[in-house]
Write a protein that holds these residues in place. Structure first.
Motif, PDB file in Angstrom:
ATOM      1  N   TRP A  58       0.926  -1.207   0.065  1.00 29.61           N
ATOM      2  CA  TRP A  58       0.060   0.046  -0.026  1.00 29.61           C
ATOM      3  C   TRP A  58       0.877   1.194  -0.001  1.00 29.61           C
ATOM      4  O   TRP A  58       0.458   2.296  -0.685  1.00 29.61           O
TER       5      TRP A  58
ATOM      6  N   TYR B 281      -8.748   7.471  -2.262  1.00 33.58           N
ATOM      7  CA  TYR B 281      -9.463   6.334  -2.354  1.00 33.58           C
ATOM      8  C   TYR B 281      -8.281   5.224  -1.623  1.00 33.58           C
ATOM      9  O   TYR B 281      -8.933   4.275  -0.954  1.00 33.58           O
ATOM     10  N   GLY B 282      -7.066   5.352  -2.066  1.00 36.33           N
ATOM     11  CA  GLY B 282      -6.512   3.953  -1.285  1.00 36.33           C
ATOM     12  C   GLY B 282      -6.155   4.388   0.274  1.00 36.33           C
ATOM     13  O   GLY B 282      -6.144   3.497   0.883  1.00 36.33           O
TER      14      GLY B 282
ATOM     15  N   ALA C  12      -9.318   2.700   1.608  1.00 39.03           N
ATOM     16  CA  ALA C  12      -9.250   1.229   1.582  1.00 39.03           C
ATOM     17  C   ALA C  12      -8.486   0.551   2.669  1.00 39.03           C
ATOM     18  O   ALA C  12      -8.903  -0.177   3.508  1.00 39.03           O
ATOM     19  N   MET C  13      -7.197   1.461   2.678  1.00 37.59           N
ATOM     20  CA  MET C  13      -6.410   0.801   4.024  1.00 37.59           C
ATOM     21  C   MET C  13      -7.106   1.505   5.159  1.00 37.59           C
ATOM     22  O   MET C  13      -6.841   0.593   6.201  1.00 37.59           O
TER      23      MET C  13
ATOM     24  N   THR D  20     -10.128   1.195   6.025  1.00 38.55           N
ATOM     25  CA  THR D  20     -11.016   0.197   6.389  1.00 38.55           C
ATOM     26  C   THR D  20     -10.567  -0.951   7.160  1.00 38.55           C
ATOM     27  O   THR D  20     -10.899  -1.603   8.042  1.00 38.55           O
ATOM     28  N   PHE D  21      -9.287  -1.450   6.352  1.00 33.04           N
ATOM     29  CA  PHE D  21      -8.449  -2.650   6.741  1.00 33.04           C
ATOM     30  C   PHE D  21      -7.964  -2.284   8.032  1.00 33.04           C
ATOM     31  O   PHE D  21      -7.969  -3.075   8.981  1.00 33.04           O
TER      32      PHE D  21
ATOM     33  N   GLY E 138       0.634  -4.214  -4.485  1.00 35.51           N
ATOM     34  CA  GLY E 138      -0.232  -2.906  -3.908  1.00 35.51           C
ATOM     35  C   GLY E 138      -1.374  -2.385  -4.876  1.00 35.51           C
ATOM     36  O   GLY E 138      -2.485  -2.281  -4.327  1.00 35.51           O
ATOM     37  N   ARG E 139      -0.957  -2.244  -6.042  1.00 35.27           N
ATOM     38  CA  ARG E 139      -2.050  -1.747  -7.018  1.00 35.27           C
ATOM     39  C   ARG E 139      -3.199  -2.744  -7.288  1.00 35.27           C
ATOM     40  O   ARG E 139      -4.255  -2.309  -7.390  1.00 35.27           O
TER      41      ARG E 139
ATOM     42  N   PHE F 268      -3.928  -5.137  -4.957  1.00 30.10           N
ATOM     43  CA  PHE F 268      -4.868  -5.300  -3.616  1.00 30.10           C
ATOM     44  C   PHE F 268      -5.673  -4.253  -3.358  1.00 30.10           C
ATOM     45  O   PHE F 268      -6.862  -4.600  -2.984  1.00 30.10           O
ATOM     46  N   LEU F 269      -5.379  -3.057  -3.846  1.00 31.01           N
ATOM     47  CA  LEU F 269      -6.251  -1.877  -3.779  1.00 31.01           C
ATOM     48  C   LEU F 269      -7.240  -1.706  -4.885  1.00 31.01           C
ATOM     49  O   LEU F 269      -8.090  -0.660  -4.807  1.00 31.01           O
TER      50      LEU F 269
ATOM     51  N   LEU G 211      -9.882  -5.830  -4.023  1.00 35.60           N
ATOM     52  CA  LEU G 211      -9.818  -4.898  -2.825  1.00 35.60           C
ATOM     53  C   LEU G 211     -10.645  -5.762  -1.896  1.00 35.60           C
ATOM     54  O   LEU G 211     -10.415  -5.855  -0.641  1.00 35.60           O
TER      55      LEU G 211
ATOM     56  N   PHE H 108      -8.748  -8.122   0.032  1.00 38.89           N
ATOM     57  CA  PHE H 108      -7.819  -7.418   0.998  1.00 38.89           C
ATOM     58  C   PHE H 108      -8.548  -7.185   2.215  1.00 38.89           C
ATOM     59  O   PHE H 108      -7.725  -7.460   3.225  1.00 38.89           O
ATOM     60  N   GLU H 109      -9.665  -6.660   2.111  1.00 43.40           N
ATOM     61  CA  GLU H 109     -10.668  -6.224   3.315  1.00 43.40           C
ATOM     62  C   GLU H 109     -10.817  -7.527   3.888  1.00 43.40           C
ATOM     63  O   GLU H 109     -10.997  -7.643   5.250  1.00 43.40           O
TER      64      GLU H 109
ATOM     65  N   SER I 212      -8.316  -8.609   6.445  1.00 41.30           N
ATOM     66  CA  SER I 212      -8.594  -7.809   7.832  1.00 41.30           C
ATOM     67  C   SER I 212      -9.386  -8.788   8.631  1.00 41.30           C
ATOM     68  O   SER I 212      -9.060  -8.718  10.035  1.00 41.30           O
TER      69      SER I 212
END
Lengths: 116, 165
Positions: free
Chosen positions: A79, A89-90, A93-94, A96-97, B130-131, B133-134, B138, B141-142, B145
């Motif tokens: 990330w 946006y990134g 997303a991060m 939320t994680f 990373g590109r 994953f997000l 996505l 990825f979530e 968590s």
């Protein structure tokens, strides 16, 4: 393939420093041991009993928590490399994680998992 | 042989030899420490394959975390230092057969497969991961968590004292 030369150099310096210190102390040092110097801790608490006994389970929990947050950290690396192109946006997303794991962190805290 | 070949053999030898120590060491604590070099050797092999993110993760999580967990597992166990693990001779025959079978399958797969070669140095992977994953992945990825959250709560539940339950 990215260049791994800096990592090799860093490793060589770390190894070299360790070897140098041990060798220098071996060659230059004049050991005059006595009972106090040879004890486990030259200063501080005298050791009680043997170290070879069972450890409290608390250590295990701390270790597991460490690994879980360690895994979380591993997710941050990819990330971090793309965050400038993804912008808000990134970050969302991060976020939320991160928030989901923050819930876990608060739970651990409330349940007393970090109390000793 | 190129320099990369030499590096490969160093890492491969370290992995296999330390792996053998893990299996054959008399004391469990020696096995755990030998596992450090196995993990490290595998990380080196990942680097040679151009999987830089995987290599970093291997070091960060396996060497830095899982191994410490294993060592604690050993230390939490009663009288583990005095426990002598002897190779069970009764299992030698079946074990050899299973190991030989797996070796033949893996060796065959490695030899038969047409390994694609790009003919150039592999690009760094971390940014691309990373590109993806997000972007494309996505949800996965979530979901990761949430998986970590479940593990966090599970760890606390297991270790909790009886009176809190």
């Amino acid at each position: 393939m990215p260049s791994y030369l800096p990592i090799v150099i860093l490793g060589a310096i770390a190894l070299g420093f360790g070897v140098f210190v041990l060798a220098a102390s071996h060659i230059i040092g004049r050991p005059r041991p006595d009972a106090r110097k040879l004890s486990t801790y030259e200063c501080g608490m005298p050791p009680v009993g043997t170290a070879r006994e069972r450890f409290p389970i608390k250590f295990y929990l701390v270790c597991m928590l460490f690994i879980l947050f360690d895994v979380e950290t591993a997710f941050f690396y990819p990330w971090a490399l793309v965050m400038d192109t993804l912008g808000i946006y990134g970050l969302m997303a991060m976020g939320t994680f991160f928030l989901v794991l923050a819930v876990g962190f608060v739970y651990e805290w409330k349940v007393g998992a970090m109390d000793w | 042989m190129t320099a990369a070949d030499y590096v490969f053999w160093v890492f491969a030898t370290a992995t296999v030899v330390s792996g053998a120590v893990v299996v054959f060491a008399r004391s469990l604590i020696y096995s755990a420490f030998a596992l450090l070099f196995t993990f490290f050797g595998v990380a080196g092999l990942y680097v040679l394959l151009g999987a830089d993110f995987l290599a970093a993760t291997q070091l960060l999580i396996y060497v830095g975390g899982i191994l410490v967990l294993l060592l604690f597992g050993v230390m939490l166990t009663h009288r583990i230092y005095d426990l002598k693990l002897r190779t069970e001779k009764t299992q030698l025959g079946p074990g050899l057969i299973v190991a030989a079978g797996i070796f033949i399958i893996f060796a065959n797969a490695a030899l038969i497969t047409e390994w694609p070669t790009v003919g150039r140095e592999p690009a760094p992977t971390t940014k691309e991961i990373g590109r993806l994953f997000l972007g494309e992945y996505l949800l996965a990825f979530e979901a990761a968590s949430v998986l970590l959250l479940v593990a966090l709560i599970g760890a606390a539940m297991i270790v909790r004292r009886k009176k809190d339950a």
